[in-house]
Design a protein around this motif. Sequence first.
Motif, PDB file in Angstrom:
ATOM      1  N   UNK A 164       0.902  -1.014  -0.189  1.00  0.00           N
ATOM      2  CA  UNK A 164      -0.103  -0.018   0.044  1.00  0.00           C
ATOM      3  C   UNK A 164       0.686   1.217   0.022  1.00  0.00           C
ATOM      4  N   UNK A 165       0.402   2.209  -0.621  1.00  0.00           N
ATOM      5  CA  UNK A 165       1.161   3.518  -0.872  1.00  0.00           C
ATOM      6  C   UNK A 165       1.188   4.134  -2.191  1.00  0.00           C
ATOM      7  N   UNK A 183      -5.821  -1.752 -14.185  1.00  0.00           N
ATOM      8  CA  UNK A 183      -6.802  -2.452 -13.150  1.00  0.00           C
ATOM      9  C   UNK A 183      -7.217  -1.419 -12.251  1.00  0.00           C
ATOM     10  N   UNK A 184      -8.640  -1.174 -12.258  1.00  0.00           N
ATOM     11  CA  UNK A 184      -9.239  -0.045 -11.368  1.00  0.00           C
ATOM     12  C   UNK A 184      -9.502  -0.485 -10.090  1.00  0.00           C
ATOM     13  N   UNK A 185      -9.815   0.539  -9.118  1.00  0.00           N
ATOM     14  CA  UNK A 185     -10.044   0.095  -7.608  1.00  0.00           C
ATOM     15  C   UNK A 185     -11.207  -0.999  -7.636  1.00  0.00           C
ATOM     16  N   UNK A 186     -10.622  -1.956  -6.787  1.00  0.00           N
ATOM     17  CA  UNK A 186     -11.706  -2.842  -6.720  1.00  0.00           C
ATOM     18  C   UNK A 186     -11.523  -3.946  -7.870  1.00  0.00           C
ATOM     19  N   UNK A 187     -10.498  -3.734  -8.825  1.00  0.00           N
ATOM     20  CA  UNK A 187     -10.307  -4.788  -9.771  1.00  0.00           C
ATOM     21  C   UNK A 187      -9.509  -5.798  -9.674  1.00  0.00           C
ATOM     22  N   UNK A 188      -9.447  -6.833 -10.013  1.00  0.00           N
ATOM     23  CA  UNK A 188      -8.577  -7.981  -9.820  1.00  0.00           C
ATOM     24  C   UNK A 188      -8.060  -8.755 -10.962  1.00  0.00           C
ATOM     25  N   UNK A 189      -7.339  -9.404 -10.781  1.00  0.00           N
ATOM     26  CA  UNK A 189      -6.784 -10.376 -11.897  1.00  0.00           C
ATOM     27  C   UNK A 189      -5.612 -11.560 -11.266  1.00  0.00           C
ATOM     28  N   UNK A 203      -7.261  -3.667  -3.893  1.00  0.00           N
ATOM     29  CA  UNK A 203      -7.998  -3.308  -2.782  1.00  0.00           C
ATOM     30  C   UNK A 203      -7.075  -2.901  -1.635  1.00  0.00           C
ATOM     31  N   UNK A 204      -7.593  -2.469  -0.324  1.00  0.00           N
ATOM     32  CA  UNK A 204      -6.754  -2.353   0.585  1.00  0.00           C
ATOM     33  C   UNK A 204      -7.422  -1.834   1.780  1.00  0.00           C
ATOM     34  N   UNK A 205      -6.889  -1.567   2.885  1.00  0.00           N
ATOM     35  CA  UNK A 205      -7.396  -0.995   4.182  1.00  0.00           C
ATOM     36  C   UNK A 205      -6.685   0.235   4.876  1.00  0.00           C
ATOM     37  N   UNK A 206      -6.200   1.118   3.906  1.00  0.00           N
ATOM     38  CA  UNK A 206      -5.326   2.116   4.466  1.00  0.00           C
ATOM     39  C   UNK A 206      -5.999   3.444   3.765  1.00  0.00           C
ATOM     40  N   UNK A 207      -6.321   3.549   2.988  1.00  0.00           N
ATOM     41  CA  UNK A 207      -6.987   4.610   2.350  1.00  0.00           C
ATOM     42  C   UNK A 207      -5.959   5.018   1.231  1.00  0.00           C
ATOM     43  N   UNK A 208      -4.942   4.264   0.759  1.00  0.00           N
ATOM     44  CA  UNK A 208      -4.005   4.540  -0.304  1.00  0.00           C
ATOM     45  C   UNK A 208      -4.194   3.394  -1.193  1.00  0.00           C
ATOM     46  N   UNK A 209      -3.656   3.906  -2.332  1.00  0.00           N
ATOM     47  CA  UNK A 209      -3.577   2.898  -3.539  1.00  0.00           C
ATOM     48  C   UNK A 209      -2.658   1.759  -3.223  1.00  0.00           C
ATOM     49  N   UNK A 210      -3.078   0.672  -3.980  1.00  0.00           N
ATOM     50  CA  UNK A 210      -2.180  -0.727  -3.776  1.00  0.00           C
ATOM     51  C   UNK A 210      -2.805  -1.825  -3.966  1.00  0.00           C
TER      52      UNK A 210
END
Length: 378
Positions: A164-165, A183-189, A203-210
């Motif tokens: 994350x960051x 890959x958009x936010x909440x996208x996956x592969x 996805x993540x639990x920090x408020x940052x991209x990652x």
Amino acid sequence: MANPKTEARKPPLSRTPLYELCLEQQARMTAFSGWEMPVQFAGISQEHQAVRQQAGMFDISHMGKFRFQGEGAIAQLQALFPSDLSRLQPGEAQYTVLLNSQGGILDDLIVYYQGTSDTGVDRGVMIVNAATRVRDKVWILPHLDPQRVKFEDLSKTQALLAVQGPEAVTLLQSLVDADLSGVKAFGHLEAAVAGQPAFLARTGYTGEDGFEVMLEPEAGKALWRSLLAAGVTPCGLGARDTLRLEAAMALYGQDIDETTTPLEAGLGWVVHLADKGDFTGRSALERQKQQGMQRRLVCLQMAGRNIARHNYPVLSEGGEPIGIVTSGTLSLSLGYPIAMAYVPTEYAQVGKQLQVEIRGKHYPATVVKRPFYKRPSL
């Protein structure tokens, strides 16, 4: 003094595949949801700022990891969630909640939809909380036809890392054989990470991209070492908690539980009453929506340096007890104390002046808009 018989009955703590690697980085360990987990490495403040400014990585292998595959699996799961899973396109995910019949939250989780084959076989992944993993599985399985849907619990056979960051994606990209930029936010592969198969989700639990990356234990260890060599900061549960609270993300067991509904908790956006049929807890949520919420989860900014902690009383401006703090900390990004609390709806308006009782004294608090912190736009 602890009772030896009671101590003997406690099951031993589980350890993640990355346990030894965490110890190598001088992690301070703690018991968490039945696991021995790193609470901090170099220090919470340093780890927090690394995620906000560069990149940090978390061992989150303790999280529950389910995989499902089968004909009509998504349709079968629909009765469990207030969110309409049929909206999901392949490679998309939905943050949602499991509810009891009273609309209380049994867990919050993410459902990742990987697609449907020509023969109607749905594939997907769920990531759930460690403390509720066993209960979640017991709750979910009766809703799936075992003749048509294969459900696997991968919790103890897969490693899971969160990177994350603002620099996280760039640093991870050098190890991945697929383009992560699209890959958009909440996208996956699914892709190879350092040559090994992995599931990657933005996805993540920090408020940052990652990304969160699930892969085999040995591959997880290799990824940890590679990221460490690239300068990514190891982070523990302490920083994870301060980061998620700044982003006003709920912690199960504190901010949300079986006694709180998603409507009260500010999670009304996961409730799709108009778009889907019956689901567990629907009638309770419809009733609550009609009658109006009696209380709401709000964000509080404390005056001065006074930190409101879990279970501290919340008072009206006149000193009347009205609610309870669920989570609180000193915001390391903003420089002032923040908290979340349940208060009656009439006290939930942004700008409302309240008080929090801290060690017998009353300190000013203001209801503010959520989230406390939002990462700068690119």
